[in-house]
Design a protein around this motif. Structure first.
Motif, mmCIF file in Angstrom:
data_model
loop_
_atom_site.group_PDB
_atom_site.id
_atom_site.type_symbol
_atom_site.label_atom_id
_atom_site.label_comp_id
_atom_site.label_asym_id
_atom_site.label_seq_id
_atom_site.Cartn_x
_atom_site.Cartn_y
_atom_site.Cartn_z
ATOM 1 N N GLN A 81 36.272 28.980 42.794
ATOM 2 C CA GLN A 81 35.665 29.646 41.572
ATOM 3 C C GLN A 81 35.891 28.681 40.173
ATOM 4 N N LEU A 97 33.266 36.093 41.547
ATOM 5 C CA LEU A 97 33.394 35.603 40.452
ATOM 6 C C LEU A 97 32.374 36.158 39.061
ATOM 7 N N HIS A 131 40.261 30.551 44.612
ATOM 8 C CA HIS A 131 40.319 30.414 43.252
ATOM 9 C C HIS A 131 40.274 29.018 42.744
#
Length: 286
Positions: free
Chosen positions: A206, A242, A203
């Motif tokens: 991204q 993503l 995360h």
């Protein structure tokens, strides 16, 4: 008559251990000044990594090092000095974890960097969480300078991976903001552990790609560089995943229509622009 005063250069811990050593036991090698200082720093760093600095005492450090309290004070004027020195050691280690060979897709390089960063955060959690959150009584100008140096080193490493000759102010702010976000997010994760470590790692990378893309939308020169970054990415990498997530998002009913409407030119703005152009033309004609 021989003096009974011990040599000032003798190690008190070594004298204590010698007197307490059972008969026949092999004597320990006496540590040099540099070796003893390094040992105290390493022991202190280990304790500060497991507990907030305000919960660690000089006695704790002395006991863990197998030394006496006066010996610790012989090398360091107090706990604060020892904490700052151990923090400098940890800061150098953390800065080194941002170093990564500049080969392969950008997001995959950052993924490996963030894996090492999060491993460090997890290993040194309590002490650094207290400091970075500003809640530590051990925080000082010295400790703040160490943390700022780590942040600057991280920023320069990320900019080096972007390989842009003259990074704009906007790009530098984007990278610094992402580093701050990664810091805050990882410290929150230490408290909650709400997601697996690997998921947090993905995360964060991204989020950097998303922030970089948004900055490129505002800076044409960076947009051209972004195209080359995306060309190097792979479908199974963080950026490829993503893009697939975003594609799935646009498949949700209503989202494409709403985005299309937002992307359309504003009629009011267009009318105002046209009126302004007409007024300028009239003035020129006069």
């Amino acid at each position: 008559m021989a003096s009974r005063t011990p040599s000032p250069t003798a190690d008190p811990a070594a004298r204590t251990s010698a007197s307490a050593r059972p008969a026949g036991e092999r004597p320990r090698r006496r540590l040099s000044v540099d070796e003893r200082r390094e040992q105290l720093i390493a022991v202190a760093l280990e304790l500060f990594s497991r507990r907030p600095p305000e919960e660690v005492s000089i006695d704790d450090i002395a006991a863990a090092a197998g030394a006496s309290r006066p010996l610790v004070y012989h090398y360091f004027p107090g706990k604060q000095a020892l904490y700052e020195e151990s923090l400098r050691r940890a800061g150098r280690e953390l800065s080194a974890r941002f170093e990564e060979p500049m080969a392969g897709p950008l997001s995959e390089r950052l993924y490996r960097v963030m894996g090492r960063y999060l491993d460090f955060v997890q290993s040194h959690g309590p002490g650094f969480a207290a400091l970075l959150r500003g809640g530590s009584v051990a925080a000082s100008a010295g400790t703040s300078a160490v943390i700022d140096e780590v942040r600057r080193a991280a920023q320069e490493q990320i900019l080096a991976h972007l390989a842009i000759p003259a990074p704009s102010v906007g790009l530098r702010l984007t990278v610094r903001a992402w580093i701050a976000n990664a810091e805050i997010t990882s410290l929150e994760w230490l408290t909650e552990r709400s997601v697996p470590l690997e998921e947090l790692q993905l995360h964060l990378v991204q989020e950097f790609v998303a922030a970089l893309t948004l900055t490129a939308a505002r800076e044409p020169a960076l947009a051209a560089e972004l195209a080359s970054f995306l060309t190097d990415e792979r479908p199974d990498g963080p950026t490829g995943r993503l893009v697939r997530d975003l594609a799935a998002l646009f498949a949700v009913p209503g989202i494409v229509g709403a985005v299309t409407a937002l992307a359309a030119p504003d009629p009011a703005a267009g009318a105002a622009e046209a009126a302004g152009a007409a007024g300028s033309a009239g003035t020129a004609a006069e």
